[in-house]
Write a protein that holds these residues in place. Sequence first.
Motif, PDB file in Angstrom:
ATOM      1  N   ALA A  82      90.109 116.770  36.437  1.00  0.00           N
ATOM      2  CA  ALA A  82      88.762 116.332  36.801  1.00  0.00           C
ATOM      3  C   ALA A  82      87.993 117.520  37.320  1.00  0.00           C
ATOM      4  O   ALA A  82      88.478 118.597  37.739  1.00  0.00           O
ATOM      5  N   LYS A  83      86.586 117.886  36.686  1.00  0.00           N
ATOM      6  CA  LYS A  83      85.886 119.010  37.139  1.00  0.00           C
ATOM      7  C   LYS A  83      84.617 118.297  37.968  1.00  0.00           C
ATOM      8  O   LYS A  83      84.023 117.362  37.778  1.00  0.00           O
ATOM      9  N   ILE A  84      84.298 119.181  38.957  1.00  0.00           N
ATOM     10  CA  ILE A  84      83.039 118.742  39.661  1.00  0.00           C
ATOM     11  C   ILE A  84      81.710 119.668  39.304  1.00  0.00           C
ATOM     12  O   ILE A  84      82.036 120.866  39.511  1.00  0.00           O
ATOM     13  N   LYS A  85      80.820 119.086  38.739  1.00  0.00           N
ATOM     14  CA  LYS A  85      79.794 120.279  38.593  1.00  0.00           C
ATOM     15  C   LYS A  85      78.590 119.703  39.584  1.00  0.00           C
ATOM     16  O   LYS A  85      78.471 118.645  39.796  1.00  0.00           O
ATOM     17  N   HIS A  86      78.268 120.505  40.185  1.00  0.00           N
ATOM     18  CA  HIS A  86      77.049 120.401  41.238  1.00  0.00           C
ATOM     19  C   HIS A  86      75.877 120.818  40.680  1.00  0.00           C
ATOM     20  O   HIS A  86      75.239 121.738  40.576  1.00  0.00           O
ATOM     21  N   ASP A  87      75.285 119.589  40.462  1.00  0.00           N
ATOM     22  CA  ASP A  87      74.093 119.542  39.710  1.00  0.00           C
ATOM     23  C   ASP A  87      73.258 118.343  40.123  1.00  0.00           C
ATOM     24  O   ASP A  87      73.628 117.118  39.369  1.00  0.00           O
ATOM     25  N   ALA A  88      72.332 118.396  40.854  1.00  0.00           N
ATOM     26  CA  ALA A  88      71.614 117.168  41.425  1.00  0.00           C
ATOM     27  C   ALA A  88      70.990 116.437  40.179  1.00  0.00           C
ATOM     28  O   ALA A  88      70.892 115.151  40.393  1.00  0.00           O
TER      29      ALA A  88
ATOM     30  N   LEU B  18      79.300 109.613  32.185  1.00  0.00           N
ATOM     31  CA  LEU B  18      79.431 108.470  31.285  1.00  0.00           C
ATOM     32  C   LEU B  18      80.045 109.123  29.972  1.00  0.00           C
ATOM     33  O   LEU B  18      80.812 108.238  29.138  1.00  0.00           O
ATOM     34  N   VAL B  19      79.924 110.299  29.523  1.00  0.00           N
ATOM     35  CA  VAL B  19      80.394 110.742  28.033  1.00  0.00           C
ATOM     36  C   VAL B  19      81.525 111.358  28.452  1.00  0.00           C
ATOM     37  O   VAL B  19      82.573 111.225  27.709  1.00  0.00           O
ATOM     38  N   ASP B  20      81.994 112.205  29.569  1.00  0.00           N
ATOM     39  CA  ASP B  20      83.359 112.962  29.675  1.00  0.00           C
ATOM     40  C   ASP B  20      83.789 112.397  31.179  1.00  0.00           C
ATOM     41  O   ASP B  20      83.588 112.911  32.088  1.00  0.00           O
ATOM     42  N   PHE B  21      84.936 111.651  30.879  1.00  0.00           N
ATOM     43  CA  PHE B  21      85.502 111.021  32.137  1.00  0.00           C
ATOM     44  C   PHE B  21      86.041 112.082  33.075  1.00  0.00           C
ATOM     45  O   PHE B  21      86.512 111.849  34.170  1.00  0.00           O
ATOM     46  N   ASN B  22      86.307 113.270  32.669  1.00  0.00           N
ATOM     47  CA  ASN B  22      87.094 114.328  33.566  1.00  0.00           C
ATOM     48  C   ASN B  22      85.920 115.098  34.213  1.00  0.00           C
ATOM     49  O   ASN B  22      86.252 116.103  34.730  1.00  0.00           O
ATOM     50  N   VAL B  23      84.775 114.636  34.136  1.00  0.00           N
ATOM     51  CA  VAL B  23      83.524 115.389  34.843  1.00  0.00           C
ATOM     52  C   VAL B  23      83.072 114.665  35.611  1.00  0.00           C
ATOM     53  O   VAL B  23      82.668 113.241  35.414  1.00  0.00           O
ATOM     54  N   TYR B  24      82.648 115.031  36.939  1.00  0.00           N
ATOM     55  CA  TYR B  24      82.116 114.431  38.068  1.00  0.00           C
ATOM     56  C   TYR B  24      80.804 115.358  38.513  1.00  0.00           C
ATOM     57  O   TYR B  24      80.987 116.392  38.443  1.00  0.00           O
ATOM     58  N   TYR B  25      79.682 114.720  38.641  1.00  0.00           N
ATOM     59  CA  TYR B  25      78.643 115.619  39.281  1.00  0.00           C
ATOM     60  C   TYR B  25      78.402 114.951  40.832  1.00  0.00           C
ATOM     61  O   TYR B  25      78.149 113.911  41.079  1.00  0.00           O
ATOM     62  N   SER B  26      77.966 116.197  41.446  1.00  0.00           N
ATOM     63  CA  SER B  26      77.713 115.806  42.812  1.00  0.00           C
ATOM     64  C   SER B  26      76.159 116.197  42.778  1.00  0.00           C
ATOM     65  O   SER B  26      75.550 116.782  42.141  1.00  0.00           O
ATOM     66  N   ASN B  27      75.405 115.599  44.106  1.00  0.00           N
ATOM     67  CA  ASN B  27      74.137 115.902  44.246  1.00  0.00           C
ATOM     68  C   ASN B  27      74.008 117.157  45.162  1.00  0.00           C
ATOM     69  O   ASN B  27      72.850 117.520  45.602  1.00  0.00           O
ATOM     70  N   GLN B  28      75.047 118.297  45.088  1.00  0.00           N
ATOM     71  CA  GLN B  28      74.733 119.481  45.595  1.00  0.00           C
ATOM     72  C   GLN B  28      74.634 119.742  47.110  1.00  0.00           C
ATOM     73  O   GLN B  28      74.084 120.790  47.590  1.00  0.00           O
ATOM     74  N   LYS B  29      75.000 118.481  47.720  1.00  0.00           N
ATOM     75  CA  LYS B  29      75.075 118.463  49.217  1.00  0.00           C
ATOM     76  C   LYS B  29      76.418 118.152  49.935  1.00  0.00           C
ATOM     77  O   LYS B  29      77.205 117.498  49.000  1.00  0.00           O
ATOM     78  N   ASN B  30      76.536 118.577  50.958  1.00  0.00           N
ATOM     79  CA  ASN B  30      77.820 118.387  51.742  1.00  0.00           C
ATOM     80  C   ASN B  30      77.559 117.415  52.925  1.00  0.00           C
ATOM     81  O   ASN B  30      76.404 117.530  53.340  1.00  0.00           O
ATOM     82  N   TYR B  31      78.593 116.545  53.261  1.00  0.00           N
ATOM     83  CA  TYR B  31      78.307 115.836  53.938  1.00  0.00           C
ATOM     84  C   TYR B  31      79.492 115.682  55.162  1.00  0.00           C
ATOM     85  O   TYR B  31      80.784 116.142  54.762  1.00  0.00           O
TER      86      TYR B  31
END
Length: 90
Positions: A2-8, A47-60
């Motif tokens: 899985a990949k994480i893309k930081h894109d709010a 929804l299109v690529d189950f190996n991709v997650y999007y973050s909202n560009q914030k850390n908690y």
Amino acid sequence: MAKIKHDAEAFHAEIAMRVYDESVTDAIDVITRDGEPETLLAVVRSLVDFNVYYSNQKNYKTYQHAYAAIGAAIDKANPEHQPLNKHWTK
């Protein structure tokens, strides 16, 4: 892997699409960054690529705040608070 893309913008768009197709509860998560267990990310699976997650560009620092950010995105996409899937309306 899985990949994480930081894109709010993509994060909010994916939340909105998932609310619309009633799959938001299966697609959201809070994860830790590799090597940084004190840094949490709010993510939604594509929804299109189950190996991709999007973050909202914030850390908690707490799950409470990360899940609150996800809740705020869901509220924005679903301002009338309709059920998130038909399972709960039966």
